[in-house]
Enzyme design. Structure first.
Site, short mmCIF file in Angstrom:
data_model
loop_
_atom_site.label_atom_id
_atom_site.label_comp_id
_atom_site.label_asym_id
_atom_site.label_seq_id
_atom_site.Cartn_x
_atom_site.Cartn_y
_atom_site.Cartn_z
N SER A 115 3.09 -2.39 5.52
CA SER A 115 3.27 -0.98 5.18
C SER A 115 2.02 -0.20 5.55
O SER A 115 0.90 -0.74 5.49
CB SER A 115 3.52 -0.87 3.68
OG SER A 115 3.43 0.48 3.27
N TYR A 120 -0.42 -2.69 -4.68
CA TYR A 120 0.47 -2.78 -3.51
C TYR A 120 -0.33 -2.55 -2.22
O TYR A 120 -0.21 -3.31 -1.25
CB TYR A 120 1.58 -1.75 -3.66
CG TYR A 120 2.58 -1.70 -2.54
CD1 TYR A 120 3.57 -2.67 -2.41
CD2 TYR A 120 2.58 -0.65 -1.61
CE1 TYR A 120 4.51 -2.61 -1.38
CE2 TYR A 120 3.50 -0.58 -0.59
CZ TYR A 120 4.47 -1.56 -0.48
OH TYR A 120 5.41 -1.50 0.54
N1 LIG Z 1 11.20 1.19 1.14
C1 LIG Z 1 10.16 1.74 1.78
O1 LIG Z 1 10.03 2.96 1.92
C2 LIG Z 1 9.13 0.84 2.41
C3 LIG Z 1 8.05 1.42 3.10
C4 LIG Z 1 7.10 0.59 3.71
C5 LIG Z 1 7.24 -0.78 3.62
N2 LIG Z 1 8.29 -1.32 2.93
C6 LIG Z 1 8.39 -2.78 2.86
O2 LIG Z 1 9.70 -3.18 3.27
C7 LIG Z 1 10.10 -4.34 2.53
C8 LIG Z 1 11.44 -4.10 1.86
O3 LIG Z 1 11.37 -2.94 1.05
P1 LIG Z 1 12.62 -2.46 0.18
O4 LIG Z 1 12.39 -1.03 -0.15
O5 LIG Z 1 13.89 -2.88 0.83
O6 LIG Z 1 12.37 -3.33 -1.16
P2 LIG Z 1 13.31 -3.49 -2.45
O7 LIG Z 1 14.54 -2.65 -2.34
O8 LIG Z 1 12.46 -3.32 -3.65
O9 LIG Z 1 13.77 -5.03 -2.35
C9 LIG Z 1 12.82 -6.01 -2.57
C10 LIG Z 1 13.42 -7.37 -2.29
O10 LIG Z 1 12.43 -8.35 -2.61
C11 LIG Z 1 12.96 -9.27 -3.57
N3 LIG Z 1 11.92 -9.68 -4.51
C12 LIG Z 1 11.02 -8.90 -5.15
N4 LIG Z 1 10.27 -9.66 -5.97
C13 LIG Z 1 10.69 -10.94 -5.83
C14 LIG Z 1 10.31 -12.17 -6.41
N5 LIG Z 1 9.33 -12.27 -7.32
N6 LIG Z 1 10.97 -13.29 -6.03
C15 LIG Z 1 11.98 -13.22 -5.15
N7 LIG Z 1 12.38 -12.07 -4.55
C16 LIG Z 1 11.74 -10.95 -4.90
C17 LIG Z 1 14.06 -8.51 -4.28
O11 LIG Z 1 14.99 -9.45 -4.82
P3 LIG Z 1 15.95 -9.07 -6.09
O12 LIG Z 1 16.38 -7.67 -5.90
O13 LIG Z 1 17.09 -10.04 -5.97
O14 LIG Z 1 15.11 -9.25 -7.29
C18 LIG Z 1 14.65 -7.66 -3.15
O15 LIG Z 1 15.56 -8.43 -2.41
C19 LIG Z 1 8.96 -4.63 1.55
O16 LIG Z 1 8.09 -5.59 2.11
C20 LIG Z 1 8.24 -3.30 1.43
O17 LIG Z 1 6.88 -3.45 1.07
C21 LIG Z 1 9.24 -0.55 2.34
#
Ligand SMILES: NC(=O)c1ccc[n+]([C@@H]2O[C@H](COP(=O)([O-])OP(=O)(O)OC[C@H]3O[C@@H](n4cnc5c(N)ncnc54)[C@H](OP(=O)(O)O)[C@@H]3O)[C@@H](O)[C@H]2O)c1
Length: 266
Positions: free
Chosen positions: A152, A165
């Site tokens: 990120s 984070y």
């Molecule tokens: N969304 C954004 O704007 C954004 C921006 C920049 C970077 N990113 C990066 O993109 C990636 C995906 O983001 P997202 O927004 O799709 O995230 P999200 O909706 O919060 O989903 C997170 C995922 O990680 C899993 N997870 C979290 N903690 C866990 C643990 N302790 N053990 C096992 N699984 C775990 C969750 O599983 P469960 O739901 O089953 O618990 C879920 O499948 C991340 O690396 C994030 O840092 C996102």
């Protein structure tokens, strides 16, 4: 000169593990690998993986899928999960470290508890580290593989109030470079994809006016779609660019290259 581009993004015969593929971005990345012919391991919590599995099964009845729930903050669960994959013959040729603890808290750097800081690091850094290590040991043994770490801009510039984070993503990029140096000689390519704004369901619940302000903050005036990101992950994991190693490919609509939003100017 002829350049054959037809097979570049085919993952037929490859096994892919996408961590955090129980919802949002990870699930879209998993679906893209299914589309490209891979057999795919879906991962997340016990609560959410089954519905993701059912969703992809319904969408792609021919797909080879495996569901695996384990907690990335518990090293013994990670080790047991990989032992299970090895026993089943499902060790990943491609690992996408997508799961993350988003580290959202009200307390900022000064107020966060050491426990909270550790919790974020356990998932985003130590969990990713152990998955990388176990996948890469296998990939080295078999003569190659690919790892894509989802990072990120928070790791480069920071998001206010989310220091744990921010720090975890900066460290993840460091790990990408360190691993790429040590492993590329074995055919294991490690890269990171650095994201800005990603359109996930959280955008549907933003307070009034926030979406417009976010769009103003990006030169393209748009967040990256999950589909665009998934295609880019496939590119990084593919054999398209065998010397692309240790890169931090930025996909952020230009957010990271501007000093000030255009409505502020100079
Ligand atoms: N969304 C954004 O704007 C954004 C921006 C920049 C970077 N990113 C990066 O993109 C990636 C995906 O983001 P997202 O927004 O799709 O995230 P999200 O909706 O919060 O989903 C997170 C995922 O990680 C899993 N997870 C979290 N903690 C866990 C643990 N302790 N053990 C096992 N699984 C775990 C969750 O599983 P469960 O739901 O089953 O618990 C879920 O499948 C991340 O690396 C994030 O840092 C996102």
């Amino acid at each position: 000169m002829k350049i054959d581009t037809t097979a570049l993004l085919s993952f037929t015969g490859k096994t892919v593990l996408v961590t955090g593929s129980s919802r949002n971005l990870g699930l879209t990345i998993a679906a893209a690998f299914v589309e490209a012919g891979a057999r795919v391991i879906l991962h997340g919590s016990e609560a959410n993986v089954p519905s993701a599995y059912e969703h992809l099964q319904a969408e792609y009845p021919e797909a080879e899928l495996l569901q695996l729930a384990f907690d990335l903050s518990v090293p013994s669960e990670i080790d047991a999960a990989f032992a299970h994959l090895a026993a089943q013959g499902w060790m990943p040729d491609v690992l996408v470290n997508n799961a993350a603890h988003l580290g959202i808290n009200e307390d900022g750097f000064l107020g966060q508890s050491p426990e909270f800081f550790r919790e974020v690091m356990e998932v985003n850094l130590f969990g990713a580290f152990r998955c990388c290590q176990l996948a890469a040991q296998h990939q080295k043994k078999q003569g190659g593989g690919a790892i894509v770490n989802i990072s990120s801009l928070a790791g480069h510039q920071g998001i206010h109030g989310r220091s744990a984070y921010n720090i975890s993503k900066a460290a993840l990029d460091g790990m990408t470079r360190a691993m790429a140096q040590e492993l590329s000689g074995f055919g294991v390519r490690v890269n990171s994809l650095v994201l800005g704004y990603v359109w996930t369901e959280r955008w549907n619940h933003l307070a009034e006016g926030v979406e417009a302000r976010r769009r103003k903050n990006v030169p393209t005036a748009a967040p990256s779609s999950q589909e665009e990101i998934a295609r880019t992950v496939l590119f990084l994991a593919s054999a398209s660019a065998p010397t692309l190693v240790g890169a931090q490919l930025v996909l952020d609509g230009g957010m990271g290259i501007q000093q000030l939003p255009k409505d502020i100017g100079v």
